[in-house]
Design a protein around this motif. Sequence first.
Motif, PDB file in Angstrom:
ATOM      1  N   ILE A 144      46.898  51.331  54.470  1.00 39.87           N
ATOM      2  CA  ILE A 144      46.766  49.877  54.423  1.00 39.87           C
ATOM      3  C   ILE A 144      47.865  49.287  53.544  1.00 39.87           C
ATOM      4  O   ILE A 144      48.503  48.306  53.911  1.00 39.87           O
ATOM      5  N   ALA A 145      48.111  49.894  52.388  1.00 33.64           N
ATOM      6  CA  ALA A 145      49.171  49.401  51.493  1.00 33.64           C
ATOM      7  C   ALA A 145      50.531  49.513  52.166  1.00 33.64           C
ATOM      8  O   ALA A 145      51.364  48.608  52.062  1.00 33.64           O
ATOM      9  N   ARG A 146      50.770  50.599  52.883  1.00 33.46           N
ATOM     10  CA  ARG A 146      52.043  50.781  53.580  1.00 33.46           C
ATOM     11  C   ARG A 146      52.224  49.689  54.627  1.00 33.46           C
ATOM     12  O   ARG A 146      53.297  49.109  54.758  1.00 33.46           O
ATOM     13  N   LEU A 147      51.153  49.374  55.332  1.00 28.66           N
ATOM     14  CA  LEU A 147      51.221  48.350  56.376  1.00 28.66           C
ATOM     15  C   LEU A 147      51.351  46.940  55.802  1.00 28.66           C
ATOM     16  O   LEU A 147      51.984  46.078  56.406  1.00 28.66           O
ATOM     17  N   CYS A 148      50.764  46.689  54.625  1.00 30.54           N
ATOM     18  CA  CYS A 148      50.837  45.368  54.002  1.00 30.54           C
ATOM     19  C   CYS A 148      52.239  45.061  53.486  1.00 30.54           C
ATOM     20  O   CYS A 148      52.688  43.919  53.566  1.00 30.54           O
ATOM     21  N   GLY A 149      52.903  46.044  52.922  1.00 30.13           N
ATOM     22  CA  GLY A 149      54.224  45.804  52.343  1.00 30.13           C
ATOM     23  C   GLY A 149      54.146  44.819  51.197  1.00 30.13           C
ATOM     24  O   GLY A 149      53.478  45.064  50.208  1.00 30.13           O
ATOM     25  N   ASP A 150      54.794  43.669  51.340  1.00 28.05           N
ATOM     26  CA  ASP A 150      54.801  42.656  50.286  1.00 28.05           C
ATOM     27  C   ASP A 150      53.705  41.609  50.457  1.00 28.05           C
ATOM     28  O   ASP A 150      53.680  40.619  49.738  1.00 28.05           O
ATOM     29  N   ASP A 151      52.823  41.821  51.394  1.00 26.96           N
ATOM     30  CA  ASP A 151      51.726  40.886  51.634  1.00 26.96           C
ATOM     31  C   ASP A 151      50.450  41.479  51.051  1.00 26.96           C
ATOM     32  O   ASP A 151      50.419  42.624  50.604  1.00 26.96           O
ATOM     33  N   SER A 152      49.376  40.716  51.056  1.00 28.73           N
ATOM     34  CA  SER A 152      48.101  41.224  50.556  1.00 28.73           C
ATOM     35  C   SER A 152      47.061  41.341  51.657  1.00 28.73           C
ATOM     36  O   SER A 152      45.879  41.510  51.384  1.00 28.73           O
ATOM     37  N   LYS A 153      47.514  41.252  52.910  1.00 29.19           N
ATOM     38  CA  LYS A 153      46.597  41.439  54.032  1.00 29.19           C
ATOM     39  C   LYS A 153      47.373  41.983  55.223  1.00 29.19           C
ATOM     40  O   LYS A 153      48.586  41.834  55.323  1.00 29.19           O
ATOM     41  N   VAL A 154      46.620  42.632  56.097  1.00 34.98           N
ATOM     42  CA  VAL A 154      47.212  43.156  57.327  1.00 34.98           C
ATOM     43  C   VAL A 154      46.137  43.187  58.400  1.00 34.98           C
ATOM     44  O   VAL A 154      44.972  43.457  58.117  1.00 34.98           O
ATOM     45  N   SER A 155      46.524  42.870  59.622  1.00 36.21           N
ATOM     46  CA  SER A 155      45.612  42.961  60.766  1.00 36.21           C
ATOM     47  C   SER A 155      46.073  44.119  61.634  1.00 36.21           C
ATOM     48  O   SER A 155      47.230  44.164  62.054  1.00 36.21           O
ATOM     49  N   VAL A 156      45.156  45.035  61.883  1.00 34.06           N
ATOM     50  CA  VAL A 156      45.473  46.234  62.662  1.00 34.06           C
ATOM     51  C   VAL A 156      44.184  46.731  63.316  1.00 34.06           C
ATOM     52  O   VAL A 156      43.106  46.627  62.730  1.00 34.06           O
ATOM     53  N   PRO A 157      44.259  47.257  64.528  1.00 35.14           N
ATOM     54  CA  PRO A 157      43.058  47.824  65.153  1.00 35.14           C
ATOM     55  C   PRO A 157      42.581  49.069  64.389  1.00 35.14           C
ATOM     56  O   PRO A 157      43.392  49.816  63.833  1.00 35.14           O
ATOM     57  N   TRP A 158      41.291  49.283  64.383  1.00 36.92           N
ATOM     58  CA  TRP A 158      40.730  50.456  63.713  1.00 36.92           C
ATOM     59  C   TRP A 158      41.365  51.747  64.229  1.00 36.92           C
ATOM     60  O   TRP A 158      41.655  52.653  63.461  1.00 36.92           O
ATOM     61  N   ARG A 159      41.557  51.836  65.531  1.00 35.28           N
ATOM     62  CA  ARG A 159      42.104  53.065  66.102  1.00 35.28           C
ATOM     63  C   ARG A 159      43.512  53.341  65.576  1.00 35.28           C
ATOM     64  O   ARG A 159      43.863  54.474  65.270  1.00 35.28           O
ATOM     65  N   SER A 160      44.316  52.296  65.442  1.00 38.96           N
ATOM     66  CA  SER A 160      45.672  52.470  64.907  1.00 38.96           C
ATOM     67  C   SER A 160      45.635  52.920  63.449  1.00 38.96           C
ATOM     68  O   SER A 160      46.404  53.782  63.042  1.00 38.96           O
ATOM     69  N   LEU A 161      44.733  52.321  62.672  1.00 37.39           N
ATOM     70  CA  LEU A 161      44.598  52.740  61.281  1.00 37.39           C
ATOM     71  C   LEU A 161      44.153  54.194  61.203  1.00 37.39           C
ATOM     72  O   LEU A 161      44.705  54.985  60.440  1.00 37.39           O
ATOM     73  N   ALA A 162      43.170  54.556  62.014  1.00 35.61           N
ATOM     74  CA  ALA A 162      42.677  55.934  62.022  1.00 35.61           C
ATOM     75  C   ALA A 162      43.780  56.910  62.412  1.00 35.61           C
ATOM     76  O   ALA A 162      43.907  57.985  61.809  1.00 35.61           O
ATOM     77  N   ASP A 163      44.586  56.560  63.394  1.00 33.51           N
ATOM     78  CA  ASP A 163      45.699  57.426  63.802  1.00 33.51           C
ATOM     79  C   ASP A 163      46.717  57.572  62.678  1.00 33.51           C
ATOM     80  O   ASP A 163      47.265  58.654  62.456  1.00 33.51           O
ATOM     81  N   ALA A 164      46.985  56.480  61.961  1.00 26.69           N
ATOM     82  CA  ALA A 164      47.936  56.525  60.849  1.00 26.69           C
ATOM     83  C   ALA A 164      47.413  57.388  59.709  1.00 26.69           C
ATOM     84  O   ALA A 164      48.165  58.141  59.092  1.00 26.69           O
ATOM     85  N   VAL A 165      46.113  57.303  59.429  1.00 29.75           N
ATOM     86  CA  VAL A 165      45.515  58.124  58.376  1.00 29.75           C
ATOM     87  C   VAL A 165      45.600  59.596  58.769  1.00 29.75           C
ATOM     88  O   VAL A 165      45.931  60.456  57.963  1.00 29.75           O
ATOM     89  N   GLY A 166      45.293  59.899  60.025  1.00 35.55           N
ATOM     90  CA  GLY A 166      45.487  61.248  60.544  1.00 35.55           C
ATOM     91  C   GLY A 166      44.528  62.315  60.065  1.00 35.55           C
ATOM     92  O   GLY A 166      44.834  63.496  60.129  1.00 35.55           O
ATOM     93  N   ARG A 167      43.358  61.949  59.581  1.00 33.49           N
ATOM     94  CA  ARG A 167      42.363  62.919  59.140  1.00 33.49           C
ATOM     95  C   ARG A 167      41.098  62.764  59.963  1.00 33.49           C
ATOM     96  O   ARG A 167      40.786  61.691  60.443  1.00 33.49           O
TER      97      ARG A 167
ATOM     98  N   ALA B 267      35.817  57.515  62.339  1.00 31.74           N
ATOM     99  CA  ALA B 267      34.718  57.575  61.372  1.00 31.74           C
ATOM    100  C   ALA B 267      35.254  57.884  59.970  1.00 31.74           C
ATOM    101  O   ALA B 267      34.775  57.330  58.982  1.00 31.74           O
ATOM    102  N   PHE B 268      36.260  58.749  59.881  1.00 32.34           N
ATOM    103  CA  PHE B 268      36.867  59.067  58.591  1.00 32.34           C
ATOM    104  C   PHE B 268      37.517  57.815  58.004  1.00 32.34           C
ATOM    105  O   PHE B 268      37.335  57.499  56.821  1.00 32.34           O
ATOM    106  N   ALA B 269      38.265  57.072  58.818  1.00 37.53           N
ATOM    107  CA  ALA B 269      38.932  55.853  58.355  1.00 37.53           C
ATOM    108  C   ALA B 269      37.905  54.795  57.958  1.00 37.53           C
ATOM    109  O   ALA B 269      38.073  54.110  56.943  1.00 37.53           O
ATOM    110  N   GLU B 270      36.845  54.666  58.718  1.00 38.61           N
ATOM    111  CA  GLU B 270      35.808  53.689  58.395  1.00 38.61           C
ATOM    112  C   GLU B 270      35.125  54.036  57.076  1.00 38.61           C
ATOM    113  O   GLU B 270      34.823  53.157  56.274  1.00 38.61           O
ATOM    114  N   ARG B 271      34.885  55.325  56.839  1.00 37.45           N
ATOM    115  CA  ARG B 271      34.265  55.744  55.576  1.00 37.45           C
ATOM    116  C   ARG B 271      35.203  55.454  54.406  1.00 37.45           C
ATOM    117  O   ARG B 271      34.768  55.020  53.343  1.00 37.45           O
ATOM    118  N   GLY B 272      36.480  55.662  54.590  1.00 38.25           N
ATOM    119  CA  GLY B 272      37.445  55.349  53.538  1.00 38.25           C
ATOM    120  C   GLY B 272      37.477  53.867  53.231  1.00 38.25           C
ATOM    121  O   GLY B 272      37.490  53.455  52.064  1.00 38.25           O
TER     122      GLY B 272
END
Length: 103
Positions: A38-61, A70-75
């Motif tokens: 999430i921090a990587r995606l935000c960069g210099d902003d304090s918010k980011v909009s991204v689909p859950w599936r994309s976030l989960a794929d980026a986390v990769g666990r 489910a892992f990303a949602e728990r995080g």
Amino acid sequence: MRISNSAEMRPPKGQAYAWYRDVVQDVPLSGMLVARQIARLCGDDSKVSVPWRSLADAVGRKDEAGRTRAFAERGAQALTETGWLRVETTGEKRGAVTTFYLL
């Protein structure tokens, strides 16, 4: 050993990096990995909009059942419970947009 240069492996930067640096002290591994992406995606902003599936794929666990989302949602839940993140989802199913706010 092959070193990946993918965007998911790059560290957070800007104001989101300071947020991430503080967050990792308070949350479990799932929260740390989600916070990093999430921090990587935000960069210099304090918010980011991204689909859950994309976030989960980026986390990769995966969780014990082999589910990445489910892992990303728990995080994200761990980050929310500790007061570091606010999550808002608007819309439904494939049209849903999830926005993550750094707190």
